[in-house]
Structures are given as C-alpha cells and as structure tokens.
Design a protein around this motif. Structure first.
Motif, short mmCIF file in Angstrom:
data_model
loop_
_atom_site.label_atom_id
_atom_site.label_comp_id
_atom_site.label_asym_id
_atom_site.label_seq_id
_atom_site.Cartn_x
_atom_site.Cartn_y
_atom_site.Cartn_z
N LYS A 108 -4.55 -7.05 -3.43
CA LYS A 108 -5.66 -7.97 -3.71
C LYS A 108 -7.02 -7.28 -3.77
O LYS A 108 -7.73 -7.39 -4.79
N PRO A 109 -7.46 -6.55 -2.74
CA PRO A 109 -8.77 -5.88 -2.85
C PRO A 109 -8.79 -4.79 -3.90
O PRO A 109 -9.83 -4.55 -4.54
N MET A 110 -7.66 -4.15 -4.12
CA MET A 110 -7.61 -3.08 -5.12
C MET A 110 -7.81 -3.65 -6.53
O MET A 110 -8.54 -3.08 -7.34
N LEU A 111 -7.17 -4.78 -6.82
CA LEU A 111 -7.31 -5.39 -8.14
C LEU A 111 -8.70 -5.99 -8.34
O LEU A 111 -9.24 -5.95 -9.44
N GLN A 112 -9.27 -6.55 -7.28
CA GLN A 112 -10.62 -7.08 -7.40
C GLN A 112 -11.61 -5.97 -7.72
O GLN A 112 -12.50 -6.13 -8.57
N CYS B 117 -0.22 0.49 -2.35
CA CYS B 117 -1.30 0.71 -1.38
C CYS B 117 -2.27 1.72 -1.96
O CYS B 117 -2.01 2.33 -3.00
N GLU B 118 -3.39 1.91 -1.28
CA GLU B 118 -4.42 2.83 -1.75
C GLU B 118 -3.90 4.27 -1.87
O GLU B 118 -4.17 4.96 -2.86
N ALA B 119 -3.15 4.74 -0.87
CA ALA B 119 -2.69 6.12 -0.88
C ALA B 119 -1.72 6.36 -2.04
O ALA B 119 -1.83 7.37 -2.76
N GLY C 143 5.39 11.10 -6.10
CA GLY C 143 4.64 9.91 -5.69
C GLY C 143 5.55 8.90 -5.03
O GLY C 143 6.62 9.24 -4.49
N ALA C 144 5.14 7.64 -5.06
CA ALA C 144 5.88 6.56 -4.40
C ALA C 144 6.85 5.90 -5.36
O ALA C 144 6.57 5.78 -6.55
N PRO C 145 7.99 5.42 -4.86
CA PRO C 145 8.92 4.68 -5.72
C PRO C 145 8.27 3.44 -6.34
O PRO C 145 8.58 3.09 -7.47
N TYR C 146 7.38 2.80 -5.58
CA TYR C 146 6.63 1.67 -6.13
C TYR C 146 5.24 1.67 -5.50
O TYR C 146 5.11 1.64 -4.28
N ILE C 147 4.21 1.71 -6.33
CA ILE C 147 2.83 1.80 -5.85
C ILE C 147 2.42 0.46 -5.25
O ILE C 147 2.51 -0.58 -5.90
#
Length: 253
Positions: free
Chosen positions: A129-133, A52-54, A46-50
């Motif tokens: 922001k939109p992900m947490l909302q 984004c959506e992907a 995966g990503a070193p730090y999440i």
C-alpha cells in the motif's frame, strides 16, 4: 519503412518465480500482433515474489541485470521494455539507460485508469500500500488514486490458489467499488488474467495490469536502428557482472 520488419520487445519478470513468468506469457502471447516478438526473461536473483521494500530494491538491480544481458545479445535491438511487476522496480533507471520506451505494469495501469477518472487498486500483500501510493505520487497520479485495497495473501499465494484468489479478489473489488472511483486496477504479475474472470461480478471496469502494460508499451514503441548515445550508463561499475561494463558510457551532451 518496411512494415513487415519484426519488432522485438523484452518482458522482464523481476520475481524469480518462473511460474509468474509463465502466467504473464500465457496472458500476453494471444495479444501479440503479427511480426512482434516478445522475449520473456526471469530475474536471475532476488525474491520469488516481490512484496516488500527490500525485495523491490533488489528487483530493480535484477531488471538492470537482465537488460544489460539482452542489450549485449546479437539479436535485433529492442523496441520496448516492459517490467512485469506491479510496482515497476527499476523503472526510472531502465528509462534512463534504454534508448527504447520502458514502462511497467503499474505505470501503464495508471495511464489507462486515469483516462476514466479517479481509480482504485486491488492487489495482494499488505506492504504494497505505501509503496504503490509513493509510486503513484512520483508518476503524477497521486490525486487520482483514491483507494488501495490490499488483501492479506500475497500475490504468490493468490497465484497458487486460483479458487481462493477469485473469492478474495472478488470481495476486494466490491469493497473498492464503493469508494467513488471510476475503475479498479487489478494489480500484480501473478494476478494477470483475473480481471477478465471477475469483470462480470463487478459494476466498474477492471483493468488487468499485465494487459495494460503491453497495450501501453505497444503504443509507445518506436523503431530503434541500434544502440545510440542515449543507450547506456552514466556510472562506471565495480564488482558487477561483465555485461554491465560492456555497455558503453552514455554521453553527457
């Protein structure tokens, strides 16, 4: 019941950065009661730090990967699972397949903040922001989440530069405090421990998402005698690691 029996919890860092795992462990280790083991695992991919959506979507798979491996270990069954990311990738999937309680840094923080009234979030990374909302809406806290203050540096950048992080997050907390909320969640695995450092500079209660995650999970924990019919997958798998196929199918009863 033997109250001296050791309870075993799993903390999954869905980020692949081991420094984030280390930070979570350093913050949570002093909070562990006697006879409690916290096994901390970092995502294999995966990503070193999440941020984004992907990367969030891949992190959900990575969390399941860690869980299947841990489930197949010869150690004692798990009493709880904590997702060490403020975004809770894989929360609903892990909750479906696991016989023990599962929560994430965001859900646990929402639970604690909601007890105080409307709340705000301060976190790193503008894409959050939109992900947490959406997550707050899905968990039933959308009406109480009144403001999300994102700072331009990602959680990884904030973690790498503590002095910059304190300045940046301190100003963000002051901004969030002006929005009519009762508390502020400082969200992010890389931001674990910062709420304590910033509390004297903020007029509202600051909630550390890592500490909230552990406290809520400990409240929800239960003794699991072993894998049960409620512990497993509904779907068969193709092309995934062997540990996925070794988990028996969950019953439909």
């Amino acid at each position: 019941m033997d109250t001296t029996a050791q309870r075993r919890f799993l903390l999954i860092n869905p980020n692949t950065n081991p420094l984030t795992t280390q930070r979570l462990q350093e913050v949570l280790q002093p909070l562990l009661p006697l006879n409690v083991q916290l096994r901390v695992q970092t995502a294999r991919f995966g990503a070193p730090y999440i941020a984004c959506e992907a990367s969030h979507a891949v992190a959900a798979h990575a969390c399941l990967d860690v869980w299947t491996t841990e489930r197949g270990s010869p150690q004692a069954p798990l009493n709880g699972v904590l997702i060490g990311c403020f975004g809770d990738p894989g929360l609903f999937a892990l909750r479906e397949v696991s016989a023990c309680p599962v929560t994430g840094l965001a859900e646990a923080s929402f639970i604690q903040a909601a007890a105080l009234g409307p709340f705000a979030i301060v976190t790193g990374g503008e894409r959050w922001k939109p992900m947490l909302q959406r997550l707050a809406n899905g968990l039933g806290y959308g009406d109480l989440l009144r403001h999300i203050e994102t700072v331009a540096p990602t959680g990884a950048a904030l973690q790498a530069d503590p002095d910059m992080a304190l300045r940046c997050l301190g100003q963000a907390c002051q901004n969030a405090a002006q929005t009519g909320v009762s508390s502020i969640i400082l969200g992010g695995a890389g931001l674990a421990g910062y709420a304590r450092l910033l509390q004297d500079h903020c007029t509202l209660p600051l909630i550390d998402s890592a500490q909230a995650g552990w406290e809520v999970l400990l409240q929800q924990q239960q003794v699991i005698a072993g894998p049960t019919a409620h512990d497993g997958f509904y779907a068969p798998w193709v092309g995934l690691p062997e540990a996925f196929s070794q988990v028996p199918p969950k019953g439909h009863g």
